[in-house]
Design a protein around this motif. Structure first.
Motif, mmCIF file in Angstrom:
data_model
loop_
_atom_site.group_PDB
_atom_site.id
_atom_site.type_symbol
_atom_site.label_atom_id
_atom_site.label_comp_id
_atom_site.label_asym_id
_atom_site.label_seq_id
_atom_site.Cartn_x
_atom_site.Cartn_y
_atom_site.Cartn_z
ATOM 1 N N MET A 166 22.744 45.430 37.366
ATOM 2 C CA MET A 166 23.594 45.611 36.188
ATOM 3 C C MET A 166 22.735 45.515 34.925
ATOM 4 N N THR A 167 22.885 46.487 34.031
ATOM 5 C CA THR A 167 22.070 46.485 32.821
ATOM 6 C C THR A 167 22.550 45.412 31.848
ATOM 7 N N GLU A 168 21.645 45.059 30.931
ATOM 8 C CA GLU A 168 21.982 44.034 29.929
ATOM 9 C C GLU A 168 23.154 44.487 29.054
ATOM 10 N N THR A 169 23.175 45.772 28.676
ATOM 11 C CA THR A 169 24.262 46.282 27.830
ATOM 12 C C THR A 169 25.587 46.235 28.568
ATOM 13 N N ARG A 170 25.601 46.649 29.814
ATOM 14 C CA ARG A 170 26.838 46.624 30.620
ATOM 15 C C ARG A 170 27.354 45.190 30.746
ATOM 16 N N THR A 171 26.441 44.264 31.009
ATOM 17 C CA THR A 171 26.834 42.854 31.118
ATOM 18 C C THR A 171 27.417 42.353 29.806
ATOM 19 N N ARG A 172 26.795 42.728 28.689
ATOM 20 C CA ARG A 172 27.283 42.303 27.370
ATOM 21 C C ARG A 172 28.679 42.853 27.115
ATOM 22 N N ILE A 173 28.901 44.122 27.461
ATOM 23 C CA ILE A 173 30.232 44.723 27.292
ATOM 24 C C ILE A 173 31.265 43.949 28.111
ATOM 25 N N LEU A 174 30.930 43.637 29.360
ATOM 26 C CA LEU A 174 31.861 42.906 30.227
ATOM 27 C C LEU A 174 32.157 41.512 29.672
ATOM 28 N N ASP A 175 31.126 40.830 29.192
ATOM 29 C CA ASP A 175 31.321 39.479 28.636
ATOM 30 C C ASP A 175 32.248 39.513 27.420
ATOM 31 N N ILE A 176 32.002 40.462 26.525
ATOM 32 C CA ILE A 176 32.817 40.580 25.305
ATOM 33 C C ILE A 176 34.254 40.952 25.656
ATOM 34 N N ALA A 177 34.407 41.920 26.557
ATOM 35 C CA ALA A 177 35.749 42.352 26.961
ATOM 36 C C ALA A 177 36.513 41.224 27.631
ATOM 37 N N GLU A 178 35.849 40.468 28.496
ATOM 38 C CA GLU A 178 36.529 39.377 29.192
ATOM 39 C C GLU A 178 37.031 38.328 28.206
ATOM 40 N N ARG A 179 36.197 37.957 27.252
ATOM 41 C CA ARG A 179 36.626 36.971 26.247
ATOM 42 C C ARG A 179 37.844 37.476 25.478
ATOM 43 N N GLY A 180 37.792 38.730 25.060
ATOM 44 C CA GLY A 180 38.902 39.308 24.300
ATOM 45 C C GLY A 180 40.186 39.373 25.112
ATOM 46 N N ILE A 181 40.071 39.834 26.358
ATOM 47 C CA ILE A 181 41.257 39.996 27.218
ATOM 48 C C ILE A 181 41.892 38.652 27.533
ATOM 49 N N LEU A 182 41.074 37.636 27.817
ATOM 50 C CA LEU A 182 41.633 36.317 28.121
ATOM 51 C C LEU A 182 42.256 35.677 26.883
ATOM 52 N N ALA A 183 41.739 36.022 25.708
ATOM 53 C CA ALA A 183 42.285 35.452 24.469
ATOM 54 C C ALA A 183 43.568 36.130 24.027
ATOM 55 N N LYS A 184 43.649 37.472 24.192
ATOM 56 C CA LYS A 184 44.814 38.150 23.615
ATOM 57 C C LYS A 184 45.402 39.266 24.468
ATOM 58 N N GLY A 185 44.872 39.469 25.658
ATOM 59 C CA GLY A 185 45.440 40.477 26.544
ATOM 60 C C GLY A 185 44.646 41.773 26.543
ATOM 61 N N PHE A 186 44.884 42.572 27.568
ATOM 62 C CA PHE A 186 44.127 43.810 27.759
ATOM 63 C C PHE A 186 44.482 44.851 26.707
ATOM 64 N N GLU A 187 45.767 45.005 26.460
ATOM 65 C CA GLU A 187 46.217 46.048 25.531
ATOM 66 C C GLU A 187 45.710 45.784 24.117
ATOM 67 N N ALA A 188 45.675 44.506 23.730
ATOM 68 C CA ALA A 188 45.271 44.152 22.364
ATOM 69 C C ALA A 188 43.762 44.134 22.172
ATOM 70 N N THR A 189 43.011 44.290 23.259
ATOM 71 C CA THR A 189 41.548 44.315 23.160
ATOM 72 C C THR A 189 41.093 45.769 23.146
ATOM 73 N N SER A 190 40.651 46.235 21.997
ATOM 74 C CA SER A 190 40.339 47.654 21.848
ATOM 75 C C SER A 190 38.878 47.951 22.178
ATOM 76 N N ILE A 191 38.640 49.189 22.543
ATOM 77 C CA ILE A 191 37.276 49.657 22.781
ATOM 78 C C ILE A 191 36.474 49.534 21.485
ATOM 79 N N GLU A 192 37.127 49.790 20.340
ATOM 80 C CA GLU A 192 36.449 49.722 19.040
ATOM 81 C C GLU A 192 35.899 48.318 18.777
ATOM 82 N N GLU A 193 36.695 47.301 19.049
ATOM 83 C CA GLU A 193 36.199 45.950 18.765
ATOM 84 C C GLU A 193 35.125 45.534 19.765
ATOM 85 N N ILE A 194 35.225 46.015 20.993
ATOM 86 C CA ILE A 194 34.190 45.718 21.990
ATOM 87 C C ILE A 194 32.870 46.349 21.574
ATOM 88 N N THR A 195 32.927 47.616 21.173
ATOM 89 C CA THR A 195 31.689 48.312 20.778
ATOM 90 C C THR A 195 31.093 47.701 19.505
#
Length: 199
Positions: free
Chosen positions: A1-30
């Motif tokens: 797994m690349t460092e960038t892919r891992t970083r995306i997953l880490d950021i997305a997981e934090r966002g989703i657990l904090a506020k849900g999948f729908e409220a976590t946008s691709i824009e804020e992850i990027t």
């Protein structure tokens, strides 16, 4: 797994657990990952692909956690009931030691927002829960061979109850603002198992 892919997953997981999948946008992850949308889509062709990757990673980590806890318990006792009781105690201690409480469960989050996900994500969820069911049911069957239960119970349901207690404890902890509630729920389940099987 690349460092960038891992970083995306880490950021997305934090966002989703904090506020849900729908409220976590691709824009804020990027934005947080400091990559372009094209960089995101290089790794995940859509949000369902992201969800599936997150679930697969989460399930692998949970399986490893259960492997570590219950193999440690089996090292400490050859008796299957005592090993289960030790394992549940270790699990409760682990939950109790997480600062601020357990961050949440991606499997549960995916179930709550099920309409957002495709068949592959639903199947990953199902596979995870059936895997945990099989793990714990096998353990309870081994216990029941030596310690017949004192009450008529379905061991499949008992195995599912442990998943329900862990997931429900996480929800309870968050809902009432008590980070220690999840660990106490596991200890209550431990008491029930002791009463059910112990001679």
């Amino acid at each position: 797994m690349t460092e960038t892919r891992t970083r995306i997953l880490d950021i997305a997981e934090r966002g989703i657990l904090a506020k849900g999948f729908e409220a976590t946008s691709i824009e804020e992850i990027t934005a947080e990952a400091e990559i372009t949308k094209g960089g995101f889509f290089y790794h995940f062709h859509d949000k369902n692909a992201l969800a599936l990757a997150l679930l697969d990673r989460y399930i692998e980590a949970e399986d490893q956690l259960f492997d570590d806890i219950f193999s440690r318990a089996e090292d400490l006792s050859d008796d299957p009931l005592q090993a289960m009781l030790i394992g549940l105690k270790l699990l409760a201690e682990l939950l109790d030691d997480i600062p601020g409480g357990h961050p949440g469960c991606l499997v549960a989050t995916s179930c709550y927002q099920s309409r957002l996900f495709n068949t592959q994500v639903h199947e990953a969820n199902r596979r995870a829960l059936l895997g945990w069911r099989n793990r714990f049911e096998t353990m309870f069957q081994t216990i029941a061979e030596t310690y017949p239960p004192k009450d008529k119970v379905n061991l499949t349901d008992l195995a599912d109850m442990l998943s329900g207690v862990v997931e429900g404890g996480i929800i309870l902890s968050k809902a009432v603002g008590d980070p220690k509630a999840s660990a106490r729920q596991v200890l209550m389940f431990r008491s029930y198992v002791k009463l059910l099987f112990q001679r």
